[in-house]
Design a protein around this motif. Structure first.
Motif, PDB file in Angstrom:
ATOM      1  N   CYS A  39      -4.011   3.315  -2.355  1.00 29.09           N
ATOM      2  CA  CYS A  39      -3.172   2.793  -1.270  1.00 29.09           C
ATOM      3  C   CYS A  39      -3.843   1.621  -0.553  1.00 29.09           C
ATOM      4  CB  CYS A  39      -2.883   3.897  -0.254  1.00 29.09           C
ATOM      5  SG  CYS A  39      -1.936   5.292  -0.899  1.00 29.09           S
ATOM      6  N   ARG A  40      -5.165   1.634  -0.479  1.00 24.61           N
ATOM      7  CA  ARG A  40      -5.882   0.568   0.222  1.00 24.61           C
ATOM      8  C   ARG A  40      -6.123  -0.669  -0.635  1.00 24.61           C
ATOM      9  NH1 ARG A  40      -8.751   2.580   5.043  1.00 24.61           N
ATOM     10  NH2 ARG A  40      -8.347   4.809   5.195  1.00 24.61           N
ATOM     11  N   THR A  49      -5.163   7.607   5.404  1.00 26.15           N
ATOM     12  CA  THR A  49      -3.896   7.103   4.875  1.00 26.15           C
ATOM     13  C   THR A  49      -2.810   8.160   4.916  1.00 26.15           C
ATOM     14  OG1 THR A  49      -5.090   5.569   3.441  1.00 26.15           O
ATOM     15  CG2 THR A  49      -2.823   6.020   2.846  1.00 26.15           C
ATOM     16  N   GLY A 107       0.815  -1.211   0.000  1.00 24.73           N
ATOM     17  CA  GLY A 107       0.000   0.000   0.000  1.00 24.73           C
ATOM     18  C   GLY A 107       0.844   1.255   0.000  1.00 24.73           C
ATOM     19  N   PRO A 137      -0.469   3.487   5.411  1.00 24.71           N
ATOM     20  CA  PRO A 137      -1.471   2.424   5.544  1.00 24.71           C
ATOM     21  C   PRO A 137      -1.134   1.528   6.739  1.00 24.71           C
ATOM     22  CG  PRO A 137       0.059   1.910   3.778  1.00 24.71           C
ATOM     23  CD  PRO A 137       0.395   3.294   4.234  1.00 24.71           C
TER      24      PRO A 137
END
Length: 591
Positions: free
Chosen positions: A452-453, A467, A430, A503
């Protein structure tokens, strides 16, 4: 007086003043995230020490509304206090308003200190509650029972020069005035401490971890007023401010100045960073223009001078972190190391660095299960010895005269399970995906957040915090207006913004993983499809590769990781001892 007795005393005052519900917020008149001790009313009332929460008290119920970052902490700290945890469904929202509408009868009174609540929230409550004929009133019961309350901070303050800030005070004020003209305002009231610190190149020690000074500012067409305790400033700094066209006034005179504004004044305020009590001081016919403070936008765009200085701070921080992790590896199993002593040792290594001023927040040092608490704060009761087994999470940062740092690393210690290795690798994926992203101009934080997730979502994993957040320049570690989170924040990323990417995966009772770097938004290039941006990673600390599940990483992600660790080694090696450099070289070997 114990917490149950304090609650009883508050309820007695409520009966005396015919108040049906009393609200205690985590705020000061500047709507700060971190508070001077004088304003820490929630820890005083119930013992909860998290940075986000609201207490609501009636005769039949007392609750703390907070978000998932603090559920475990709140349950522990509220035990036996008479308060119950109420879990927010959506972070940073005022869900207790709907609860009040359900439990209070028509004609009820809701009291709170108008100096300790935002304009936006107070008006939301007013609009919602008055529809049910529920009245809101200004009361401060906390001051009545808090008999040993400490006074306001009196630490010295100082100015930083143009050579550090990159711009003079007058140049910054002119930028703000240009923004005011675009918004049709002739006056601007500022109460947020980091905005004032940026605007006046002013720094201080009034709030732990944040180098700010209790003050207010009022920009008028013909002058600029700074409301501050002038005894905090050297005469040379006062002279500089006066030469830049700023007049100094006592801190407490701000209410009088607002009341005496022209009746036809057009005043720009930030309703989320101005308290309701001062808003009420404005003359009745004042035209209010609401929006994010112009200085908030301006300070988010670091100039070249600031960017160059931030690079120096990252080098200093990288040296301290290298020394710390080497020390940990050398001494684990040979002496007793706890979460507390490890955090203290890291602070010592930072304090040895040039231009170090202090920590940028309270170090989060969580071993195994404690690492699963995103905002864990070690106490005498929770302090765990770090043994050669599991994961040790360290989220920390420093304030340097030339920048602010914030970094999270996870140190694998001894035996680590395949589950821990997988979680570590997914979090790293992430971070890498966000760090190497190329995106079109106009991209918002919630769009970056989903990227990112994605590596975690693919394994049905998520985390309950944002994040990424903006970072100040020798200022607050949390800064807007940009962020990276699921919230639909309508702020596009621009070159010059410094933001974290962090993350995480948290398994209660087992372990937590979070890996965090700071990145600078920079131009990437353009095409027939428009201008594109990307991120340059600023943080200089190796990412441990010993427990990575390489099968979970794509070739381009492995390449990014190897390039990053090589960059860390090349930049830090010249300023480390030979022994430290050799140790770091091993840590930065490609995988």
């Amino acid at each position: 007086m114990i917490f149950v007795e304090k609650l009883q005393a508050l309820r007695q005052l409520m009966v005396a003043k015919k108040v049906d519900a009393y609200i205690i917020t985590a705020a000061d008149p500047h709507i700060s995230e971190y508070l001077p001790a004088h304003y820490k009313a929630i820890p005083f009332a119930c013992g909860f020490t998290g940075s986000a929460g609201t207490l609501v008290i009636t005769q039949n119920f007392a609750g703390l509304w907070t978000d998932s970052r603090y559920f475990t902490q709140a349950e522990t700290q509220l035990s036996g206090t008479g308060y119950e945890l109420v879990k927010l469904k959506v972070p940073h929202t005022s869900e207790y308003i709907n609860w009040l509408l359900e439990v209070l009868p028509k004609g009820a009174k809701v009291g709170f200190n108008h100096q300790l609540i935002t304009v936006a929230l107070a008006l939301e409550m007013q609009n919602s509650l008055t529809q049910r004929e529920i009245e809101i009133i200004d009361v401060d019961f906390i001051s009545t029972i808090w008999t040993d309350r400490v006074g306001l901070p009196q630490a010295n303050a100082f100015l930083i020069g143009e050579e550090a800030a990159g711009l003079t005070i007058s140049a910054k004020i002119n930028q703000v005035r240009d923004a005011l003209k675009l918004n049709g305002a002739d006056y601007h009231f500022i109460s947020s401490l980091d905005d004032i610190a940026w605007l006046f190149n002013l720094r201080g020690k009034d709030v732990d971890y944040n180098p700010v000074v209790l003050s207010f500012a009022l920009i008028a067409p013909a002058d600029v007023k700074l409301f501050i305790n002038t005894q905090k400033l050297l005469q040379t700094d006062i002279n500089i401010l006066n030469q830049q066209g700023i007049t100094l006034h006592p801190y407490y005179k701000v209410t009088e100045a607002l009341k005496n504004l022209p009746k036809d004044a057009q005043v720009f305020i930030d309703p989320k960073r101005t308290c309701f009590g001062l808003y009420q001081c404005l003359p009745p016919n004042t035209k209010i223009i609401s929006g994010i403070n112009p200085s908030t936008h301006l300070k988010s765009l670091k100039n070249n001078t600031e960017i160059n200085h931030i690079g120096k701070a990252m080098l200093n921080d990288g040296v301290a972190l290298t020394k710390f992790f080497k020390w940990m590896e050398d001494h684990l199993g040979k002496e007793r190391i706890t979460e507390w002593s490890a955090a203290e040792k890291l602070a010592t290594f930072r304090a040895e660095q040039t231009s170090f001023v202090g920590l940028s927040f309270n170090t989060i040092a969580g071993y195994n299960a404690n690492g699963a608490l995103p905002h864990y704060s070690v106490t005498a009761e929770s302090n765990q010895e770090i043994l050669a087994d599991g994961l040790f999470l360290v989220d920390s940062g420093g304030q340097y005269l030339y920048g602010t740092t914030d970094i999270t690393r996870v140190m694998p210690i001894g035996n680590c399970s395949s589950s821990q290795a997988d979680d570590y690798t997914l979090v790293l994926k992430g971070l890498i995906e966000g760090s190497k992203l190329i995106f079109p101009e106009g991209t918002k934080g919630y769009q970056i957040d989903s990227i990112c997730r994605k590596p975690l979502w693919e394994h049905a994993i998520n985390f309950g915090h944002g994040t990424g957040h903006g970072i100040g320049f020798f200022l607050n570690v949390h800064e807007g207006p940009q962020n990276i989170s699921p919230a639909n924040v309508d702020i596009a990323f621009k070159p010059g913004m410094v933001t974290s990417i962090e993350p995480g995966i948290y398994r209660p009772g087992k372990h937590g993983v979070r890996i965090e770097n700071l990145v600078l938004c920079i131009p990437q290039g353009n095409s027939e499809f428009g201008d594109f941006l990307t991120f340059e990673t600023l943080t200089l600390c190796f990412i441990d590769t010993t427990i990575i599940n390489k099968a979970l990483l794509a070739p381009d992600q492995i390449a990014w990781l190897n390039r990053y660790n090589q960059m860390v080694f090349e930049k830090l090696q010249p300023i480390l001892s030979d022994e430290e450099a050799e140790w770091l070289k091993v840590k930065c070997q490609p995988i």
